[in-house]
Design an enzyme around this catalytic site. Structure first.
Site, PDB file in Angstrom:
ATOM      1  N   SER A  45       0.797  -1.233   0.000  1.00  0.00           N
ATOM      2  CA  SER A  45       0.000   0.000   0.000  1.00  0.00           C
ATOM      3  C   SER A  45       0.827   1.279   0.000  1.00  0.00           C
ATOM      4  CB  SER A  45      -0.937   0.016   1.218  1.00  0.00           C
ATOM      5  OG  SER A  45      -1.806  -1.088   1.178  1.00  0.00           O
ATOM      6  N   LYS A 103      -8.162   3.094   7.164  1.00  0.00           N
ATOM      7  CA  LYS A 103      -7.087   4.046   6.863  1.00  0.00           C
ATOM      8  C   LYS A 103      -7.606   5.484   6.861  1.00  0.00           C
ATOM      9  CE  LYS A 103      -4.343   0.890   4.001  1.00  0.00           C
ATOM     10  NZ  LYS A 103      -3.903   0.584   2.629  1.00  0.00           N
TER      11      LYS A 103
END
Length: 434
Positions: free
Chosen positions: A323, A366
């Site tokens: 990521s 997130k």
């Protein structure tokens, strides 16, 4: 549901016999946890909570307890589950099994395949405030023997406790801090009452209200500062977004260069996948250095006489996953071009050598963690737009500006707000949609 409930704690279960039972030829033989739970419930259709299924022990000389759950949780097989103690098939298909886990990584793939995953993300500050007001504060007041009117905490004070003294996805630590506030008021209340009963004069009456100024006096200095908004933008430093088993967080990526021979050094307790992302990011920057204005001529190596060091702080925390790909590219470009990325801009997304931005998981966690940390702009893959629209709460979406990118060229333009020089004759190289 009107059904009996039974909880089975699986933390530390390391023997297969604890699930399937012991054969009656052994001294002290007992049925397994499943049959024992049915015996306690006295019905054959209860609700079973399998608590902490990700903490079940792995294969050893006592068997594999996680493999013993394959038959228990498979609705096609558990109608003929055989406990070693009973030694006859027993129908478990009427039981509703609910399992809890902090991380899916430690659950074996065959076992996870037999379960439907329901992800519960971390709380936003608005949700924490509502939970603290309606549940946690009244509970702590009762536990400390006070009445509802004896302790009153303002909304601003509760919000300061949630933002300045806790940094978690749940509310367990928040409840401890609220308990500290209530205990301080309980001590104050008791001391004044003792003085009154002893006949001493009391200079000040008891004040049940806990204001914003009282929080720091009781709990001490704030434990967490808003690390994003407090940070000064520096070339080579970019804010990434991380996901772990208990929620999300932000991840700083720091890059520096020094005289050398083109070597790459990685530090910060990094796993194999995130190391590969760093190698891919560096390879792309080296191969497109002329197009993005880092070198003066095509084919020139931007690292010809320099070594690069990529570091991710919090070295005690293991980090892995793809990521951070686009964040590493932006950090490298920022360092080589001596241009900054705003400290309140965060990004997440996997990156390929062709310059494509690929979708990633854990978007809701997130985004909520980035919102807690003070991020005001997020760059993410275009294919994750549906996750933001469907999963992220409206009050969080209103506070953050989202930019969706499908190529690394779009990411660079948005991250540097148009301040990065891209040569017009070859700009299509980094914007091509392959």
């Amino acid at each position: 549901m009107g059904r009996k409930f039974h909880r089975i704690s699986l933390g530390g279960v390391w023997d297969e016999s604890e699930i399937r039972g012991h054969r009656r030829t052994y001294v002290g033989a007992l049925p397994g946890l499943i049959i024992h739970g049915l015996k306690k419930c006295e019905v054959n259709n209860p609700v079973f909570l399998l608590d902490e299924i990700d903490k079940v022990g792995s294969r050893g000389h006592h068997g594999d307890p996680s493999a013993a759950f394959l038959e228990v949780l498979d609705p096609e097989q558990n109608s003929t589950f055989t406990d070693h103690y009973l030694n006859v098939p027993f129908d478990l298909s009427k039981i509703l099994f609910i399992a809890t886990a902090n991380s899916l990584d430690t659950i074996p793939a065959p076992l996870l395949d037999r379960m439907e995953t329901i992800t519960i993300p971390g709380y936003t500050y608005a949700e924490k405030l509502a939970i603290a007001t309606n549940h946690l504060l009244p509970k702590q007041i009762r536990l400390h023997g006070l009445g509802e009117t004896d302790v009153q905490v303002t909304q601003d004070a509760l919000l300061k406790v949630a933002t300045g003294y806790t940094r978690e996805s749940g509310v367990r630590h928040l409840e401890r801090e609220i308990g500290s506030l209530v205990r301080a008021k309980a001590v104050e209340y008791a001391e004044i009452q003792e003085k009154k009963e002893a006949g001493h004069s009391v200079l000040t009456e008891y004040q049940p209200l806990v204001s914003l100024d009282d929080v720091e006096e009781i709990l001490g200095q704030e434990k967490f500062v808003n690390e994003v908004t407090e940070r000064v933008s520096v070339p080579g430093v970019v804010t990434g977004m991380a996901y772990n088993g208990v929620g999300g967080g932000i991840l700083f990526i720091e890059v520096s260069q020094m005289p050398g021979k083109g070597n790459l050094q990685l530090t910060g307790s990094l796993g194999d996948v995130i190391k590969e992302s760093a190698q891919i990011a560096l390879s792309w920057v080296k191969s497109h250095g002329y197009e993005i204005g880092l070198t003066n001529s095509p084919g020139q190596n931007v690292m010809e006489k320099a070594d690069v060091h990529i570091h991710m702080p919090s070295g005690g925390t293991p980090k892995d996953g793809p990521s951070a790909g686009i964040a590493m590219v932006c950090a490298l470009v920022s360092m080589f071009s001596n241009r900054t990325v705003p400290s309140t801009t965060a990004m997440t997304g996997e990156f390929t050598l062709r310059g494509l931005v690929m979708p990633v998981g854990g978007i809701k966690e997130k985004v909520i963690a980035a919102h807690r940390a003070g991020v005001r702009k997020i760059i993410m893959p275009l294919r994750n737009q549906k996750d933001v629209t469907s999963d992220v709460p409206l009050n969080v979406r209103e506070d953050i500006e989202f930019f969706y990118a499908s190529t690394i060229g779009e990411v660079l333009r948005e991250a540097f707000e148009g301040r990065l020089m891209v040569r017009s004759s070859v700009s299509t190289v980094i914007d091509s949609r392959m």
